[in-house]
Design an enzyme around this catalytic site. Sequence first.
Site, short mmCIF file in Angstrom:
data_model
loop_
_atom_site.label_atom_id
_atom_site.label_comp_id
_atom_site.label_asym_id
_atom_site.label_seq_id
_atom_site.Cartn_x
_atom_site.Cartn_y
_atom_site.Cartn_z
N GLU A 66 37.36 -3.85 -12.24
CA GLU A 66 38.03 -2.80 -11.72
C GLU A 66 37.15 -2.09 -10.42
OE1 GLU A 66 40.19 -1.52 -16.01
OE2 GLU A 66 38.26 -1.23 -15.69
N ASP A 237 42.00 0.49 -23.06
CA ASP A 237 41.60 0.92 -21.91
C ASP A 237 42.20 0.13 -20.74
OD1 ASP A 237 40.07 -1.09 -22.04
OD2 ASP A 237 38.22 0.05 -21.41
P1 NAD Z 1 31.51 -4.95 -27.61
O1 NAD Z 1 32.20 -6.42 -27.34
O2 NAD Z 1 30.18 -5.02 -27.42
O3 NAD Z 1 32.03 -4.45 -28.95
C1 NAD Z 1 33.33 -4.39 -29.67
C2 NAD Z 1 33.36 -4.66 -30.98
O4 NAD Z 1 34.70 -4.69 -31.10
C3 NAD Z 1 32.89 -6.19 -31.22
O5 NAD Z 1 31.86 -6.21 -32.16
C4 NAD Z 1 33.99 -6.80 -32.05
O6 NAD Z 1 33.86 -7.50 -33.00
C5 NAD Z 1 34.97 -5.67 -32.37
N1 NAD Z 1 36.31 -5.57 -32.69
C6 NAD Z 1 37.17 -6.19 -32.15
N2 NAD Z 1 38.49 -6.04 -32.62
C7 NAD Z 1 38.26 -5.13 -33.90
C8 NAD Z 1 39.11 -4.71 -34.95
N3 NAD Z 1 40.35 -5.17 -34.84
N4 NAD Z 1 38.48 -4.09 -35.83
C9 NAD Z 1 36.97 -3.74 -35.94
N5 NAD Z 1 36.38 -4.20 -34.84
C10 NAD Z 1 36.92 -5.04 -33.85
O7 NAD Z 1 32.34 -3.79 -26.34
P2 NAD Z 1 31.63 -2.66 -26.06
O8 NAD Z 1 31.08 -2.64 -24.74
O9 NAD Z 1 31.15 -1.88 -27.12
O10 NAD Z 1 33.40 -1.82 -25.74
C11 NAD Z 1 34.30 -1.47 -26.57
C12 NAD Z 1 35.33 -1.24 -26.02
O11 NAD Z 1 35.36 -0.02 -25.28
C13 NAD Z 1 35.89 -2.35 -25.04
O12 NAD Z 1 37.07 -2.47 -25.15
C14 NAD Z 1 35.62 -1.46 -23.89
O13 NAD Z 1 36.64 -1.88 -22.76
C15 NAD Z 1 36.00 -0.07 -24.18
N6 NAD Z 1 35.42 0.93 -23.31
C16 NAD Z 1 35.94 2.12 -22.91
C17 NAD Z 1 35.69 2.93 -22.16
C18 NAD Z 1 35.99 4.19 -22.07
O14 NAD Z 1 35.85 5.19 -21.12
N7 NAD Z 1 37.10 4.64 -22.58
C19 NAD Z 1 34.07 2.96 -21.71
C20 NAD Z 1 33.38 1.64 -21.80
C21 NAD Z 1 34.05 0.70 -22.79
#
Ligand code: NAD
Length: 363
Positions: A66, A237
């Site tokens: 993005e 997101d």
């Molecule tokens: P990451 O991959 O490091 O961690 C995500 C974790 O979620 C993993 O450990 C995975 O095992 C766990 N997971 C997946 N499905 C699950 C479920 N059903 N129940 C419990 N745990 C589950 O990713 P990250 O960098 O920590 O990012 C997490 C999310 O946040 C991503 O989807 C990312 O796109 C989003 N994000 C959003 C924003 C925002 O501004 N809203 C900013 C950054 C990241």
Amino acid sequence: MTTTVSAKRLSTRYLSAERVAEIVRRKGIGNCIAGVASYIHHDFLRWHDFEKCARVAHHSDVGVIELMPVSDARSYAFKYVNGHPSNHRFNLPTVMAFGVLADVETGTPDLVSELTLTTAIRTAAMSAVAARALARDNVRSMALIGNGAQSEFQALAFHHLLGVQRFHLFDLDAAATRKLAANLTRMALDFACFDSVRDAVRGCDIVTTVTAAKTKAAVLTADMIEPGMHINAVGGDCPGKTELHADVLRLGPVFCEFEPQSRIEGDMQQMPADFPVTELWQVLAGRALGRTAADQVTIFDSVGFALEDYSALRYMRDLAQELGMGEELSLIPALEDPKNLFGYIPAEAPAAKAARKAPAEVI
Ligand code: NAD
């Protein structure tokens, strides 16, 4: 008649990942999150000063890349960011980012910075800014569902900015929870680990979902939510990527960052186009109500908006200046005569000239 032209310097500061990590170490992570939160709050109150658009997303089967632009009369910012939940297969993070802050008057890129670490800081800061406006008073406990890269930053933001004292952890991946538990222990934060989402959220004041899966998940269902909870939904997101069952969104007022983007990308993508939602800036500016009762459920459907990165880039630039950190990047040619770009190319060495017998063939 003489015309005065204010002097402008062609200079681009570069903040590498190592440099930002060092800035955060020197300033303190809690202070950085608080600093970015205050820049975000300030910029959200200037909402109408900004030219805004939903981010431009390129999707593949496994992820998304993005571009997130925003500007006011002074500065233009953009972030490049991806979201690849299966990246751990390659030992790479799910989210990686960098960004630019540029001078609107001349278009000069003032700052090129890493934004992977900074995104985690700004996302946590944004969550805390929203929760300060929407959660009930005296919150003490938060469930953290999803214990990956973002999770420590979320915990620290809620600890430092809202006074949360205890964290309930759950992740499908037990190793991720062990990693978070080890980091929280190092920071002397109180926590407990749980075997299910339902057990983790029970009795908490705040529930943060920060999971990554490119699917329409329902990590939280309505029967798990208790009166008065604030839900900070961070991981849903992207189109086709949700965390909240649709019924959760019907439990109380829903707030978002920038409505045109959130309707496409947020958990509210599941709801009809006329589903009521309030942009957070309106609550911060006192133009809309946030929580109206202690037993009300409030939902912040976060997706991440370009203005938060604008604020975070400004913060890092100001901090880098204060601490004298960052390198000068030779990104744009410095020209004595701005119309003589060709003159920037060094003259060909005589030997190379002699060796060149015939003009290059045009294929
Ligand atoms: P990451 O991959 O490091 O961690 C995500 C974790 O979620 C993993 O450990 C995975 O095992 C766990 N997971 C997946 N499905 C699950 C479920 N059903 N129940 C419990 N745990 C589950 O990713 P990250 O960098 O920590 O990012 C997490 C999310 O946040 C991503 O989807 C990312 O796109 C989003 N994000 C959003 C924003 C925002 O501004 N809203 C900013 C950054 C990241």
